[in-house]
Design an enzyme around this catalytic site. Structure first.
Site, PDB file in Angstrom:
ATOM      1  N   HIS A   1       0.844  -1.201   0.000  1.00 51.45           N
ATOM      2  CA  HIS A   1       0.000   0.000   0.000  1.00 51.45           C
ATOM      3  C   HIS A   1       0.876   1.245   0.000  1.00 51.45           C
ATOM      4  O   HIS A   1       2.108   1.143   0.117  1.00 51.45           O
ATOM      5  CB  HIS A   1      -0.978  -0.007   1.176  1.00 51.45           C
ATOM      6  CG  HIS A   1      -0.352   0.038   2.529  1.00 51.45           C
ATOM      7  ND1 HIS A   1       0.367  -1.007   3.060  1.00 51.45           N
ATOM      8  CD2 HIS A   1      -0.344   1.015   3.479  1.00 51.45           C
ATOM      9  CE1 HIS A   1       0.791  -0.686   4.271  1.00 51.45           C
ATOM     10  NE2 HIS A   1       0.378   0.543   4.545  1.00 51.45           N
TER      11      HIS A   1
ATOM     12  N   HIS B   1       1.221   3.939   1.985  1.00 58.52           N
ATOM     13  CA  HIS B   1       1.689   4.694   3.148  1.00 58.52           C
ATOM     14  C   HIS B   1       3.210   4.831   3.102  1.00 58.52           C
ATOM     15  O   HIS B   1       3.922   3.925   2.657  1.00 58.52           O
ATOM     16  CB  HIS B   1       1.253   4.024   4.444  1.00 58.52           C
ATOM     17  CG  HIS B   1      -0.163   4.367   4.832  1.00 58.52           C
ATOM     18  ND1 HIS B   1      -0.933   3.552   5.638  1.00 58.52           N
ATOM     19  CD2 HIS B   1      -0.941   5.438   4.521  1.00 58.52           C
ATOM     20  CE1 HIS B   1      -2.129   4.114   5.804  1.00 58.52           C
ATOM     21  NE2 HIS B   1      -2.152   5.253   5.138  1.00 58.52           N
TER      22      HIS B   1
ATOM     23  N   ASP C   1       5.675   4.633   5.168  1.00 59.41           N
ATOM     24  CA  ASP C   1       6.594   3.671   5.778  1.00 59.41           C
ATOM     25  C   ASP C   1       6.738   2.399   4.950  1.00 59.41           C
ATOM     26  O   ASP C   1       7.504   1.509   5.318  1.00 59.41           O
ATOM     27  CB  ASP C   1       6.161   3.341   7.215  1.00 59.41           C
ATOM     28  CG  ASP C   1       4.755   2.778   7.320  1.00 59.41           C
ATOM     29  OD1 ASP C   1       3.856   3.273   6.617  1.00 59.41           O
ATOM     30  OD2 ASP C   1       4.548   1.841   8.121  1.00 59.41           O
ATOM     31  N   HIS C   2       6.023   2.338   3.826  1.00 60.28           N
ATOM     32  CA  HIS C   2       6.124   1.185   2.938  1.00 60.28           C
ATOM     33  C   HIS C   2       6.678   1.548   1.565  1.00 60.28           C
ATOM     34  O   HIS C   2       6.980   0.651   0.776  1.00 60.28           O
ATOM     35  CB  HIS C   2       4.752   0.524   2.778  1.00 60.28           C
ATOM     36  CG  HIS C   2       4.236  -0.077   4.044  1.00 60.28           C
ATOM     37  ND1 HIS C   2       4.223  -1.439   4.290  1.00 60.28           N
ATOM     38  CD2 HIS C   2       3.735   0.502   5.168  1.00 60.28           C
ATOM     39  CE1 HIS C   2       3.723  -1.668   5.495  1.00 60.28           C
ATOM     40  NE2 HIS C   2       3.425  -0.494   6.050  1.00 60.28           N
TER      41      HIS C   2
ATOM     42  N   ASP D   1      -0.657  -3.836   5.795  1.00 59.40           N
ATOM     43  CA  ASP D   1      -1.334  -3.436   7.024  1.00 59.40           C
ATOM     44  C   ASP D   1      -2.822  -3.720   6.891  1.00 59.40           C
ATOM     45  O   ASP D   1      -3.434  -3.490   5.844  1.00 59.40           O
ATOM     46  CB  ASP D   1      -1.125  -1.948   7.281  1.00 59.40           C
ATOM     47  CG  ASP D   1       0.331  -1.614   7.553  1.00 59.40           C
ATOM     48  OD1 ASP D   1       1.152  -2.547   7.598  1.00 59.40           O
ATOM     49  OD2 ASP D   1       0.640  -0.416   7.706  1.00 59.40           O
TER      50      ASP D   1
END
Length: 306
Positions: free
Chosen positions: A63, A65, A67-68, A211
């Protein structure tokens, strides 16, 4: 095959955990490495591992976000400097192409290889003679995918002992028999290679989730997996908070592993509120539900099938 955890933290990096990235190393199987997510500083973590960017074949983003994905521009640039000249395919949600292309354009980055973008929908997203990968949506507020990587069954071993007992000497003929060919021996006998090949070796199944909070789609993705990699942002008694933030607890991950009949559960995406000592408690409570559970730490390596 082995999984190398390059980052195991949630949201932001901490002293003990970098943000999310997992490498699936298949050097023996296809001389390649696949990367799942690429949080900030993933390329720094790779420098501390045995991973070679020149072997990177595919990147799968769960996804969008930060942090990914925030580690992607730097990693893609560094791959050029480390001898990467083969095409690289990036799979992910709608928007991943625009993000990468904009980052590279505005930074004036020029690559020595071609990037192929596959903005995916639920279903089979990749298949060749060795692997089939299915993606499905999870529940995280924005599009977040889980990936099910299925290794296809491998041909059984040639029964050399049986061949020797039947008077067949080792040599080039063995390769023909292993290919399932019918071969005429010097004494005039015809033998069928298929009669000397053992049962197919069952391929491995690895499920890697983005997540998510609890959702029905998880079960099919995890069913009978050899390894399930699942986020565990919160401890077991934080179920209400996990639902509000669209994440999962250790207990929820363990309950899914038990219900899906997986062989091993690996917990990752651990909140920075849990230091290394507190992480031991997370593992204990997950193991109380599903015994064969491990908790990932940065640079941990897990062999597939052990």
């Amino acid at each position: 095959m082995e999984l190398v955890f390059l980052g195991t933290g949630a949201g932001v990096p901490s002293r003990g955990r970098n943000v999310t990235s997992i490498a699936l190393s298949m050097l023996n199987e296809r001389n390649a490495i696949w990367l799942f997510d690429c949080g900030e500083a993933t390329q720094h973590q790779i420098l501390r591992s045995q991973i070679k960017l020149s072997k990177l074949e595919c990147i799968f983003i769960t996804h969008m976000h930060g942090d990914h994905i925030f580690g992607l521009p730097g990693l893609l640039s560094s791959r050029s400097f480390q001898g990467g000249d083969t095409d690289l395919t990036i799979y992910g949600p709608v928007g991943i192409k625009a993000y990468v292309e904009t980052s590279l354009k505005l930074s004036g980055t020029r690559l020595t290889y071609k990037i192929i973008f596959e903005e995916i929908e639920p279903g089979i997203i990749f298949e060749d003679k060795m692997f089939c990968i299915t993606a499905d949506e999870l529940d995280h507020g924005l599009t977040s995918f889980g990936y099910r990587i299925v290794e296809k069954d491998k041909q059984g071993a040639l029964n050399a002992a049986k061949l020797k007992a039947d008077g067949v000497e080792a040599g080039p003929i063995f390769q023909k028999l292993k290919n399932g060919e019918v071969v005429t021996l010097p004494d005039g006998r015809e033998i069928d290679g298929n009669n000397y090949i053992g049962e197919p070796q069952k391929g491995k199944i690895i499920s890697i989730f983005g997540d998510t909070r609890e959702t029905a789609n998880e079960l099919a993705l995890a069913k009978d997996a050899d390894i399930l990699v699942h986020e565990a942002t919160f401890e077991g008694d934080k179920g209400k908070m996990a639902a509000e933030y669209m994440h999962s607890t250790t207990i929820q991950a363990a309950e899914l592993a038990k219900k899906a009949g997986v062989k091993k559960l690996i917990l990752t995406h651990i909140s920075s509120r849990y230091d290394r000592e507190a992480s031991k408690s997370l593992l204990i409570e997950a193991k109380s539900v599903f015994e064969n559970t491990e908790i990932a730490y940065d640079l941990a390596v897990f062999q597939i099938g052990e």
